[in-house]
Motif scaffolding. Structure first.
Motif, PDB file in Angstrom:
ATOM      1  N   ALA A 124      18.233  89.126 124.233  1.00  0.00           N
ATOM      2  CA  ALA A 124      19.287  89.966 124.789  1.00  0.00           C
ATOM      3  C   ALA A 124      18.699  91.215 125.414  1.00  0.00           C
ATOM      4  O   ALA A 124      17.741  91.790 124.892  1.00  0.00           O
ATOM      5  N   ASP A 125      19.276  91.625 126.535  1.00  0.00           N
ATOM      6  CA  ASP A 125      18.880  92.855 127.224  1.00  0.00           C
ATOM      7  C   ASP A 125      20.144  93.460 127.819  1.00  0.00           C
ATOM      8  O   ASP A 125      20.756  92.870 128.708  1.00  0.00           O
ATOM      9  N   ARG A 126      20.555  94.629 127.329  1.00  0.00           N
ATOM     10  CA  ARG A 126      21.832  95.210 127.727  1.00  0.00           C
ATOM     11  C   ARG A 126      21.882  95.592 129.206  1.00  0.00           C
ATOM     12  O   ARG A 126      22.958  95.807 129.760  1.00  0.00           O
ATOM     13  N   THR A 127      20.719  95.685 129.847  1.00  0.00           N
ATOM     14  CA  THR A 127      20.713  96.069 131.247  1.00  0.00           C
ATOM     15  C   THR A 127      21.083  94.919 132.171  1.00  0.00           C
ATOM     16  O   THR A 127      21.448  95.145 133.326  1.00  0.00           O
ATOM     17  N   VAL A 128      20.984  93.687 131.650  1.00  0.00           N
ATOM     18  CA  VAL A 128      21.208  92.577 132.566  1.00  0.00           C
ATOM     19  C   VAL A 128      21.884  91.373 131.932  1.00  0.00           C
ATOM     20  O   VAL A 128      22.834  90.827 132.486  1.00  0.00           O
ATOM     21  N   SER A 129      21.436  90.926 130.756  1.00  0.00           N
ATOM     22  CA  SER A 129      21.907  89.607 130.359  1.00  0.00           C
ATOM     23  C   SER A 129      21.518  89.242 128.935  1.00  0.00           C
ATOM     24  O   SER A 129      20.835  89.980 128.231  1.00  0.00           O
ATOM     25  N   ILE A 130      21.928  88.008 128.581  1.00  0.00           N
ATOM     26  CA  ILE A 130      21.665  87.471 127.256  1.00  0.00           C
ATOM     27  C   ILE A 130      21.577  85.953 127.360  1.00  0.00           C
ATOM     28  O   ILE A 130      22.201  85.351 128.248  1.00  0.00           O
ATOM     29  N   THR A 131      20.786  85.328 126.486  1.00  0.00           N
ATOM     30  CA  THR A 131      20.633  83.880 126.581  1.00  0.00           C
ATOM     31  C   THR A 131      20.322  83.286 125.213  1.00  0.00           C
ATOM     32  O   THR A 131      19.873  83.982 124.308  1.00  0.00           O
ATOM     33  N   CYS A 132      20.594  81.987 125.052  1.00  0.00           N
ATOM     34  CA  CYS A 132      20.175  81.278 123.842  1.00  0.00           C
ATOM     35  C   CYS A 132      19.870  79.833 124.204  1.00  0.00           C
ATOM     36  O   CYS A 132      20.240  79.347 125.279  1.00  0.00           O
ATOM     37  N   THR A 133      19.176  79.152 123.301  1.00  0.00           N
ATOM     38  CA  THR A 133      18.758  77.781 123.547  1.00  0.00           C
ATOM     39  C   THR A 133      19.193  76.886 122.406  1.00  0.00           C
ATOM     40  O   THR A 133      19.526  77.338 121.310  1.00  0.00           O
ATOM     41  N   THR A 134      19.164  75.590 122.652  1.00  0.00           N
ATOM     42  CA  THR A 134      19.425  74.594 121.626  1.00  0.00           C
ATOM     43  C   THR A 134      18.593  73.367 121.951  1.00  0.00           C
ATOM     44  O   THR A 134      18.236  73.141 123.117  1.00  0.00           O
ATOM     45  N   GLY A 135      18.256  72.589 120.933  1.00  0.00           N
ATOM     46  CA  GLY A 135      17.463  71.384 121.183  1.00  0.00           C
ATOM     47  C   GLY A 135      16.351  71.221 120.177  1.00  0.00           C
ATOM     48  O   GLY A 135      16.479  71.592 119.011  1.00  0.00           O
ATOM     49  N   ASP A 136      15.233  70.667 120.621  1.00  0.00           N
ATOM     50  CA  ASP A 136      14.091  70.372 119.759  1.00  0.00           C
ATOM     51  C   ASP A 136      13.263  71.643 119.564  1.00  0.00           C
ATOM     52  O   ASP A 136      12.397  71.986 120.361  1.00  0.00           O
ATOM     53  N   GLY A 137      13.544  72.344 118.464  1.00  0.00           N
ATOM     54  CA  GLY A 137      12.953  73.649 118.250  1.00  0.00           C
ATOM     55  C   GLY A 137      11.445  73.677 118.159  1.00  0.00           C
ATOM     56  O   GLY A 137      10.813  74.664 118.537  1.00  0.00           O
ATOM     57  N   ASP A 138      10.834  72.612 117.649  1.00  0.00           N
ATOM     58  CA  ASP A 138       9.374  72.579 117.554  1.00  0.00           C
ATOM     59  C   ASP A 138       8.724  72.613 118.932  1.00  0.00           C
ATOM     60  O   ASP A 138       7.624  73.141 119.083  1.00  0.00           O
ATOM     61  N   LYS A 139       9.402  72.056 119.923  1.00  0.00           N
ATOM     62  CA  LYS A 139       8.893  72.071 121.295  1.00  0.00           C
ATOM     63  C   LYS A 139       9.343  73.342 122.028  1.00  0.00           C
ATOM     64  O   LYS A 139       8.562  73.955 122.765  1.00  0.00           O
ATOM     65  N   ILE A 140      10.612  73.721 121.846  1.00  0.00           N
ATOM     66  CA  ILE A 140      11.162  74.869 122.578  1.00  0.00           C
ATOM     67  C   ILE A 140      10.356  76.130 122.346  1.00  0.00           C
ATOM     68  O   ILE A 140      10.091  76.905 123.267  1.00  0.00           O
ATOM     69  N   MET A 141       9.921  76.356 121.100  1.00  0.00           N
ATOM     70  CA  MET A 141       9.235  77.606 120.788  1.00  0.00           C
ATOM     71  C   MET A 141       7.920  77.772 121.540  1.00  0.00           C
ATOM     72  O   MET A 141       7.405  78.884 121.672  1.00  0.00           O
ATOM     73  N   CYS A 142       7.382  76.700 122.075  1.00  0.00           N
ATOM     74  CA  CYS A 142       6.116  76.775 122.804  1.00  0.00           C
ATOM     75  C   CYS A 142       6.267  77.399 124.189  1.00  0.00           C
ATOM     76  O   CYS A 142       5.254  77.713 124.837  1.00  0.00           O
ATOM     77  N   TYR A 143       7.515  77.587 124.649  1.00  0.00           N
ATOM     78  CA  TYR A 143       7.746  78.028 126.025  1.00  0.00           C
ATOM     79  C   TYR A 143       8.482  79.368 126.144  1.00  0.00           C
ATOM     80  O   TYR A 143       8.634  79.877 127.257  1.00  0.00           O
ATOM     81  N   CYS A 144       8.961  79.941 125.046  1.00  0.00           N
ATOM     82  CA  CYS A 144       9.708  81.210 125.081  1.00  0.00           C
ATOM     83  C   CYS A 144      10.761  81.207 126.197  1.00  0.00           C
ATOM     84  O   CYS A 144      10.836  82.130 127.010  1.00  0.00           O
ATOM     85  N   PRO A 145      11.618  80.173 126.266  1.00  0.00           N
ATOM     86  CA  PRO A 145      12.522  80.044 127.410  1.00  0.00           C
ATOM     87  C   PRO A 145      13.594  81.117 127.485  1.00  0.00           C
ATOM     88  O   PRO A 145      13.997  81.512 128.595  1.00  0.00           O
TER      89      PRO A 145
END
Length: 290
Positions: A190-211
């Motif tokens: 989250a960044d109050r100046t612009v936006s916010i985001t979240c992810t879902t899916g295969d967490g063991d893979k997702i964490m490798c990319y800091c999406p």
């Protein structure tokens, strides 16, 4: 003003968030209360969230949760937390009352006890469905597929923006396993100046990319939420090969209340902003690249 929830089962939570936002409540209170309703309900546990979720390989339910505000340094998370039906509430206490940002395992449990949370026996944390699935896993080596992490995003009347995530993690995972959900920049940002985001899916893979961090940075550079999500997903898919890409869904909101999403699989989500009278349901189709 806006509210978002990942997956179709978030619809009641987003409807609740809409009412809370319109009544003037703070975005963090909105996310925490709506999240707790889902986390503490065994009927939604089969979506791999909170009470009623699937246990680890030893039959113990361990939950991960995090909450992050748009203000710098406002983040709290717990991982591998046992015996507490509302882990996102504990994550908020970490954010507000702990000198640390992330507590895991016994440390998270001890902190929850210090903060007055009731710790329940593991049997209370399982549903008939999840207990039966665990027996099938032991006897037949039958696993359960799915990565339905719940993510909720709220933008309130005062312009505060907060994101929360919660999951019981991969079914029958190794004890102590932690996915992307409670990691800032991976499962949420989250960044109050612009936006916010979240992810879902295969967490063991997702964490490798800091999406989540990547999506927010692209929006700070001028991309819309939709453009940012699709750019990040395309980058991940090109690195892995489209036919080998893991399950990942991205969703983002900017301070104008505009939403964007991208996914490697069919990804339903629920959304409301001030231009709609009711909560809308959408499905993001899986993304392809040439």
């Amino acid at each position: 003003m806006a509210a978002i929830g990942t997956w179709a089962f978030s619809y009641p939570a987003v409807r609740q968030m809409k009412d809370m936002i319109l009544s003037g409540e703070h975005a963090t209170d909105v996310v925490e209360r709506a999240m707790a309703e889902v986390e503490d309900d065994t009927e939604t546990g089969h979506h791999i969230v909170g009470r009623g979720g699937f246990p680890n390989s030893l039959g113990v339910l361990e939950c991960d949760a995090a909450i992050m505000e748009g203000h710098p340094g406002r983040f709290g998370a717990v991982a591998a937390l046992r015996g507490v039906g509302t882990p996102c509430k504990v994550a908020r206490r970490v954010m507000e009352r702990s000198p640390h940002s992330l507590l895991v395992g016994e440390g998270a449990l001890g902190f929850a006890v210090e903060q007055g949370f009731t710790v329940e026996p593991n049997d209370n944390m399982l549903s008939d469905r999840s207990a039966s699935a665990y027996q099938d896993f032991l006897q037949k080596k039958k696993n359960v597929s799915g990565h339905d992490t719940l993510g909720l995003i709220a933008l309130d009347l005062m312009g505060n923006i907060t994101v929360g995530v919660s999951t019981s993690g991969a079914p029958f995972k190794s004890p102590g396993r932690v996915g992307d959900s409670p990691l800032a920049g991976c499962g949420l940002f989250a960044d109050r100046t612009v936006s916010i985001t979240c992810t879902t899916g295969d967490g063991d893979k997702i964490m490798c990319y800091c999406p989540s961090f990547h999506v927010v940075q692209l929006m700070k550079q001028g991309s819309t939420p939709s453009e940012a999500c699709h750019i990040v997903l395309t980058d991940i898919m090109m690195k892995n090969g489209q036919d080998k890409c893991f399950e990942i869904g991205l969703i983002a909101l900017n301070m104008k209340g505009e939403v964007g999403a991208a996914s490697s699989v069919e990804f339903p989500y629920t959304f409301w902003n001030q231009s709609h009278d009711t909560v809308q349901q959408f499905t993001q189709s899986s993304q392809c690249f040439l």
